[in-house]
Design an enzyme around this catalytic site. Structure first.
Site, mmCIF file in Angstrom:
data_model
loop_
_atom_site.group_PDB
_atom_site.id
_atom_site.type_symbol
_atom_site.label_atom_id
_atom_site.label_comp_id
_atom_site.label_asym_id
_atom_site.label_seq_id
_atom_site.Cartn_x
_atom_site.Cartn_y
_atom_site.Cartn_z
ATOM 1 N N ARG A 46 76.121 -11.506 21.911
ATOM 2 C CA ARG A 46 75.208 -10.622 21.176
ATOM 3 C C ARG A 46 74.273 -9.919 22.144
ATOM 4 O O ARG A 46 73.939 -10.441 23.193
ATOM 5 C CB ARG A 46 74.366 -11.462 20.211
ATOM 6 C CG ARG A 46 75.134 -11.907 18.989
ATOM 7 C CD ARG A 46 74.210 -12.178 17.827
ATOM 8 N NE ARG A 46 73.056 -12.988 18.167
ATOM 9 C CZ ARG A 46 71.885 -12.873 17.559
ATOM 10 N NH1 ARG A 46 71.703 -11.981 16.608
ATOM 11 N NH2 ARG A 46 70.880 -13.662 17.904
ATOM 12 N N LYS B 159 76.045 -25.589 22.579
ATOM 13 C CA LYS B 159 76.901 -24.493 22.104
ATOM 14 C C LYS B 159 78.367 -24.704 22.503
ATOM 15 O O LYS B 159 78.694 -24.789 23.678
ATOM 16 C CB LYS B 159 76.365 -23.186 22.688
ATOM 17 C CG LYS B 159 77.016 -21.943 22.133
ATOM 18 C CD LYS B 159 76.064 -20.775 22.187
ATOM 19 C CE LYS B 159 76.777 -19.475 21.947
ATOM 20 N NZ LYS B 159 75.860 -18.363 21.739
ATOM 21 N N ARG C 26 65.417 -21.051 17.031
ATOM 22 C CA ARG C 26 65.363 -22.300 17.819
ATOM 23 C C ARG C 26 64.777 -23.408 16.959
ATOM 24 O O ARG C 26 63.806 -23.192 16.232
ATOM 25 C CB ARG C 26 64.461 -22.114 19.056
ATOM 26 C CG ARG C 26 64.975 -21.094 20.065
ATOM 27 C CD ARG C 26 66.208 -21.612 20.824
ATOM 28 N NE ARG C 26 66.725 -20.617 21.744
ATOM 29 C CZ ARG C 26 67.679 -19.724 21.475
ATOM 30 N NH1 ARG C 26 68.224 -19.688 20.274
ATOM 31 N NH2 ARG C 26 68.092 -18.861 22.382
#
Ligand code: ATP
Ligand code: BTN
Length: 323
Positions: free
Chosen positions: A120, A185, A320
């Site tokens: 992104r 991730k 977050r």
């Protein structure tokens, strides 16, 4: 780096066995000096070549390169009919860019290596050779572009379903486009759109799924990451996972075409990493704190702050968890 030229040699070496310089030269129709030069080039893409006199050359780690028949064998007849074409290429700048340029419906494209894999907001996606999966699928929608705002969220659910089919439990999703395991991730999703605001438009759903990230390639990743090798403790079967991923993405796209985000929203909530947790949103204008309360019908994040619930749309926003 021209991986297309190295690919025939890599296909021979993928088995991890020794091959003499002479055999390699004969099989490839090139001189032994040319073989040697290509072996040096292979080392520059991060693969370790072992040379033993009297035996020849081998890769320190065997590779499971993607094979069209193997990937296709994971598709059931229904998802097979949804696929117009499957491309498996040794190298691209970005599988998303490749399909955005072509603008055709139902094309799936895997690359073994991306020289300009993107995340992104123009961020780099680390895409070392034959280590992970880099997949994009293009799809034509008749709906207005706004109806596709939940596509990346739905794609997270398709990835979790594919992983579950491969025997991997415990996947979680972080709004808007991260797939996590143990808080790190594991995969990222980049959806790009092209066309008219009122429709029709072309969507390209791009997925980077870490299977076995070489440590030396991961140096620049500036957040906790993981790969399936770490999660499962064994070498992930690349072709099988590629096939399962493609199958679930194709089925998911067809389902999204029929019902939008509605079909997957409940499943998304079950996988929500920030559900009910104190979070902060990093916005260009500063930070906003609150409690995450899932997503609405459009895929906006619901953030409770005091008495108010704000619907936050994706864009220049990062989420977050505080704990
Ligand atoms: P957001 O919460 O905004 O989605 P993000 O930090 O996850 O934030 P993205 O733009 O979604 O940012 O993803 C790109 C980021 O992912 C990169 O800046 C890098 O930190 C990380 N990254 C890049 N390649 C990989 C990879 N192969 N595996 C895991 N993480 C990666
Ligand atoms: C993110 O987390 O920011 C999204 C990462 C998406 C990476 C995939 S890899 C296949 C496809 N091609 C790209 O250039 N990006 C996506």
């Amino acid at each position: 780096m021209d991986l297309h030229r190295l690919y025939p040699l890599l296909k021979i070496l993928a088995d991890g066995r020794f091959h003499s310089g002479e055999t390699l030269g004969r099989e490839l129709g090139i001189s032994r000096t040319a073989v040697w030069k290509r072996l040096r080039m292979i080392e520059r893409v991060g693969l370790e070549v072992q040379a033993v006199s009297g035996k020849g050359y081998r890769l320190r780690q065997p590779l499971e390169l993607l094979q069209r028949d193997h990937v296709l064998s994971a598709l059931d007849p229904a998802s097979r009919t949804l696929l117009a074409r499957l491309k498996i290429l040794p190298q691209l700048d970005s599988t998303n860019r490749y399909l955005m340029d072509r603008a055709e419906h139902g094309i799936a494209c895997f690359a073994e290596f991306q020289s300009a894999g993107r995340g992104r907001r123009g961020r780099k996606w680390h895409s070392p050779f034959a280590a992970n999966l880099y997949l994009s699928v293009s799809w034509h929608f008749d709906t207005p572009a706004a109806a596709l705002s939940g596509l990346s969220l739905a794609a997270g659910v398709w990835i979790a379903d594919a992983l579950q089919a491969a025997g991997v439990e415990g996947t979680q999703l972080k709004w808007p486009n991260d797939v996590l395991h143990g808080g790190s991730k594991l995969a990222g999703i980049l959806t790009e759109l092209k066309g008219e605001a009122e429709g029709p438009c072309l969507a390209v759903v791009g997925i980077g799924l870490n299977l076995e990230m070489p440590l030396q390639e991961a140096g620049g990743i500036d957040q906790p990451w993981t790969d399936l090798r770490t999660v499962t403790g064994s070498r992930p079967p690349r072709n099988q996972i590629a096939g399962l991923l493609l199958r679930h993405v194709l089925q998911g796209l067809a389902e999204y075409q029929r019902t939008g985000l509605a079909a997957t929203r409940q499943r998304w909530h079950r996988l929500d990493y920030t559900a009910g947790k104190p979070v902060r949103l990093l916005l260009p204008s500063g930070t906003m704190s609150g409690t995450a309360q899932g997503i609405d019908e459009q895929g906006a994040l619901l953030l409770r702050s005091g008495e108010n619930v704000h619907a936050i749309h994706s864009g220049q926003v990062s989420l977050r968890r505080n704990s």
